[in-house]
Motif scaffolding. Structure first.
Motif, PDB file in Angstrom:
ATOM      1  N   GLU A   1       0.551   5.420  -7.629  1.00  0.00           N
ATOM      2  CA  GLU A   1      -0.043   4.259  -8.298  1.00  0.00           C
ATOM      3  C   GLU A   1       0.602   3.934  -9.646  1.00  0.00           C
ATOM      4  O   GLU A   1       0.026   3.240 -10.476  1.00  0.00           O
ATOM      5  CB  GLU A   1      -1.561   4.433  -8.468  1.00  0.00           C
TER       6      GLU A   1
ATOM      7  N   ARG B   1       2.445   1.917  -3.422  1.00  0.00           N
ATOM      8  CA  ARG B   1       1.465   2.498  -4.347  1.00  0.00           C
ATOM      9  C   ARG B   1       1.223   3.967  -4.043  1.00  0.00           C
ATOM     10  O   ARG B   1       1.099   4.790  -4.943  1.00  0.00           O
ATOM     11  CB  ARG B   1       0.154   1.716  -4.292  1.00  0.00           C
ATOM     12  N   GLU B   2       1.171   4.319  -2.756  1.00  0.00           N
ATOM     13  CA  GLU B   2       0.965   5.711  -2.374  1.00  0.00           C
ATOM     14  C   GLU B   2       2.120   6.594  -2.836  1.00  0.00           C
ATOM     15  O   GLU B   2       1.921   7.647  -3.450  1.00  0.00           O
ATOM     16  CB  GLU B   2       0.806   5.823  -0.856  1.00  0.00           C
TER      17      GLU B   2
ATOM     18  N   ARG C   1       0.833  -1.210   0.000  1.00  0.00           N
ATOM     19  CA  ARG C   1       0.000   0.000   0.000  1.00  0.00           C
ATOM     20  C   ARG C   1       0.863   1.255   0.000  1.00  0.00           C
ATOM     21  O   ARG C   1       0.572   2.232  -0.711  1.00  0.00           O
ATOM     22  CB  ARG C   1      -0.910  -0.025   1.221  1.00  0.00           C
TER      23      ARG C   1
END
Length: 216
Positions: A65, A60-61, A57
């Motif tokens: 993305e 991706r942040e 996560r």
């Protein structure tokens, strides 16, 4: 005569792809921890597997993305001596990713047994960078294939399962071979990465984003 041990057929691992709406420019594969020996399937609710989700996560942040995450879940979860079962499953997944996305660079992110797996599988052609967290390493692990890779190793100084002196020795051996690993030691942290968890996430994710997306 001693009884010969039969090798088990290598099975495919289970994997989950996480991506957003933007075009993907790179891939990070997460590799969870597990036992030294064993062939059991890792449950989707197991702590070693779930521990890697926040790392994906955070990648991706930080990448907005632009990096897709593939969470690998082993169906044969042990290293198993010379069979190196988890490495075989990781390489099967990397071969599949290379066929599907031949132009995308790949980063590996592993913890404990997954850290050792990541370091061992980093010689695969499409892998350019690796982050090994509290990795289980031994004096017999090869380092030659890591010399031209971007390598990050993060270790807690209170880790009793994969002690810091063993990680120190691995890093020193890689440096003597000509590699340039980045080595971060987190004070007061043990093997599970619960203490100062946000720092573990940030250090690993920032390394992967920086080395996979050098223009951004």
């Amino acid at each position: 005569m001693p009884r010969l041990l039969r090798r088990r057929p290598l099975e495919r691992a289970i994997h989950t792809l996480v991506r957003g709406e933007r075009p993907v420019e790179a891939i990070v594969v997460t590799l969870h921890g597990g036992p030294e020996r064993g062939f059991r399937r890792t449950a989707p609710w197991s702590a070693p597997y779930l521990r890697m989700i926040p790392f994906g996560r955070r990648v991706r942040e930080l990448s907005d993305e632009r990096i897709a995450i593939v969470h690998l879940r082993h169906t044969q979860t042990g290293w198993n001596g010379g069979e190196r079962t988890t490495v075989g499953q990781a390489r099967m997944l990397l071969a599949e990713l290379a066929r599907r996305e031949p132009t995308l660079p790949v980063g590996l992110l592993g913890h404990s047994l997954g850290g050792r797996t990541a370091l061992a599988a980093a010689g695969y052609a499409h892998v350019t960078t690796v982050a090994a967290l509290a990795p289980w390493v031994t004096p017999h692990d090869d380092v030659a294939h890591l010399i031209d890779r971007d390598v990050l190793i993060v270790q807690g100084d209170r880790d009793r399962m994969c002690p810091k002196p063993e990680t120190d020795a691995f890093v020193e051996r890689l440096r003597k071979a000509g590699g340039h690993p980045r080595y971060e030691v987190l004070e007061g942290c043990g093997h599970s990465m619960y203490r100062r968890a946000g720092e573990w996430h940030d250090i690993a994710a920032s390394h992967l984003v920086r080395t996979l997306l050098p223009r951004g």
